[in-house]
Design an enzyme around this catalytic site. Structure first.
Site, PDB file in Angstrom:
ATOM      1  N   GLY A   1       0.816  -1.200   0.000  1.00 21.86           N
ATOM      2  CA  GLY A   1       0.000   0.000   0.000  1.00 21.86           C
ATOM      3  C   GLY A   1       0.854   1.255   0.000  1.00 21.86           C
ATOM      4  O   GLY A   1       1.976   1.245  -0.507  1.00 21.86           O
ATOM      5  N   CYS A   2       0.332   2.315   0.557  1.00 21.27           N
ATOM      6  CA  CYS A   2       1.026   3.604   0.575  1.00 21.27           C
ATOM      7  C   CYS A   2       2.432   3.490   1.143  1.00 21.27           C
ATOM      8  O   CYS A   2       2.629   3.019   2.262  1.00 21.27           O
ATOM      9  CB  CYS A   2       0.220   4.600   1.399  1.00 21.27           C
ATOM     10  SG  CYS A   2       1.069   6.167   1.677  1.00 21.27           S
ATOM     11  N   PHE A   3       3.431   3.931   0.379  1.00 19.41           N
ATOM     12  CA  PHE A   3       4.806   3.792   0.868  1.00 19.41           C
ATOM     13  C   PHE A   3       5.119   4.753   2.011  1.00 19.41           C
ATOM     14  O   PHE A   3       6.074   4.548   2.747  1.00 19.41           O
ATOM     15  CB  PHE A   3       5.843   3.888  -0.244  1.00 19.41           C
ATOM     16  CG  PHE A   3       5.719   5.035  -1.225  1.00 19.41           C
ATOM     17  CD1 PHE A   3       5.099   6.232  -0.910  1.00 19.41           C
ATOM     18  CD2 PHE A   3       6.247   4.889  -2.506  1.00 19.41           C
ATOM     19  CE1 PHE A   3       5.020   7.274  -1.827  1.00 19.41           C
ATOM     20  CE2 PHE A   3       6.169   5.916  -3.444  1.00 19.41           C
ATOM     21  CZ  PHE A   3       5.554   7.114  -3.091  1.00 19.41           C
ATOM     22  N   TRP A   4       4.332   5.801   2.183  1.00 20.85           N
ATOM     23  CA  TRP A   4       4.536   6.659   3.356  1.00 20.85           C
ATOM     24  C   TRP A   4       4.339   5.828   4.625  1.00 20.85           C
ATOM     25  O   TRP A   4       5.129   5.925   5.567  1.00 20.85           O
ATOM     26  CB  TRP A   4       3.535   7.808   3.366  1.00 20.85           C
ATOM     27  CG  TRP A   4       3.642   8.783   2.243  1.00 20.85           C
ATOM     28  CD1 TRP A   4       4.640   8.878   1.321  1.00 20.85           C
ATOM     29  CD2 TRP A   4       2.693   9.808   1.914  1.00 20.85           C
ATOM     30  NE1 TRP A   4       4.358   9.897   0.442  1.00 20.85           N
ATOM     31  CE2 TRP A   4       3.191  10.482   0.775  1.00 20.85           C
ATOM     32  CE3 TRP A   4       1.479  10.207   2.471  1.00 20.85           C
ATOM     33  CZ2 TRP A   4       2.490  11.549   0.198  1.00 20.85           C
ATOM     34  CZ3 TRP A   4       0.794  11.265   1.894  1.00 20.85           C
ATOM     35  CH2 TRP A   4       1.302  11.940   0.769  1.00 20.85           C
TER      36      TRP A   4
END
Length: 213
Positions: free
Chosen positions: A44-47
């Site tokens: 999912g979101c790499f952040w």
């Protein structure tokens, strides 16, 4: 683009696009230095992923980027279009004397929902699919054994859809994505998605985390 309902975040994201239209990505080696380890995960979101893996004892630097696609030097906008085949991912540099690849796989499955195809939380599209990458047959076996273990123990109510793929070209994302949670703690997405996801991970993960995490 991350599909969330927070208007303020959407406006900020559009502003970032306009300010960084000339930003470039670059290919990063996935070959580890002697006595060092490198692992690649997409969840999912790499952040969110970067924030999670950086908190693990034995992990040094974590780089947000794109992998498993066909376009060379893809941009955030291109990957978000779900037409390049890439997934948002993280490149994890770690000390194998302190933390094993097996333990990083535990972190990977403890910090996401691996049962949602092309989705993680509010983010949808192939760029957000779950993938565990391996560099050799031993790492592949570790991943597959973990999936079997989770399935047998019925840890998740639905089947695990995580892809198991060999490590391929990895492109570091634009600079403004690196350490995003750290640099933008007041961002709406960070407050409403990244931080809650990390807190849930801390509650369920049994391994060692850095004291300041």
């Amino acid at each position: 683009m991350k599909k969330i309902k927070i208007l303020a975040y959407s406006f900020l994201l559009m502003s970032m696009y306009s300010c960084n239209s000339s930003a470039q990505t670059k290919k990063v080696t996935t070959v580890a230095k002697p006595n060092k380890g490198i692992a690649v995960f997409a969840e999912g979101c790499f952040w969110c992923s970067e924030h999670v893996f950086e908190a693990v004892v034995g992990v040094g630097e974590v780089v947000s980027g794109y992998t498993a696609g066909t376009t060379k030097n893809p941009t955030y906008e291109q990957v978000g279009s779900n037409r390049t085949g890439h997934a948002e991912a993280v490149l994890v540099y770690y000390d194998p004397k302190i933390v094993s690849f097996k333990e990083l796989v535990n972190v990977f499955f403890a910090s996401q929902d691996p049962t949602t195809p092309n989705q993680q939380g509010p983010d949808r599209g192939s760029a957000y699919r779950s993938i565990a990458f391996y560099k050799n047959e031993n790492e592949k076996r570790i991943i597959e054994n973990k999936i079997k273990e989770l399935t047998i123990n019925k840890v998740f109510s639905k089947p695990i859809v995580t892809e198991v793929l060999p490590v391929s070209d990895f492109y570091a994302a634009e600079e403004y994505h690196q350490d995003y949670v750290k640099h933008h703690p007041d961002n709406s997405y960070v407050e409403n998605v990244s931080i809650p996801r990390y807190k849930l991970f801390k509650k369920t993960y049994k391994g060692k985390l850095k004291s300041k995490s």
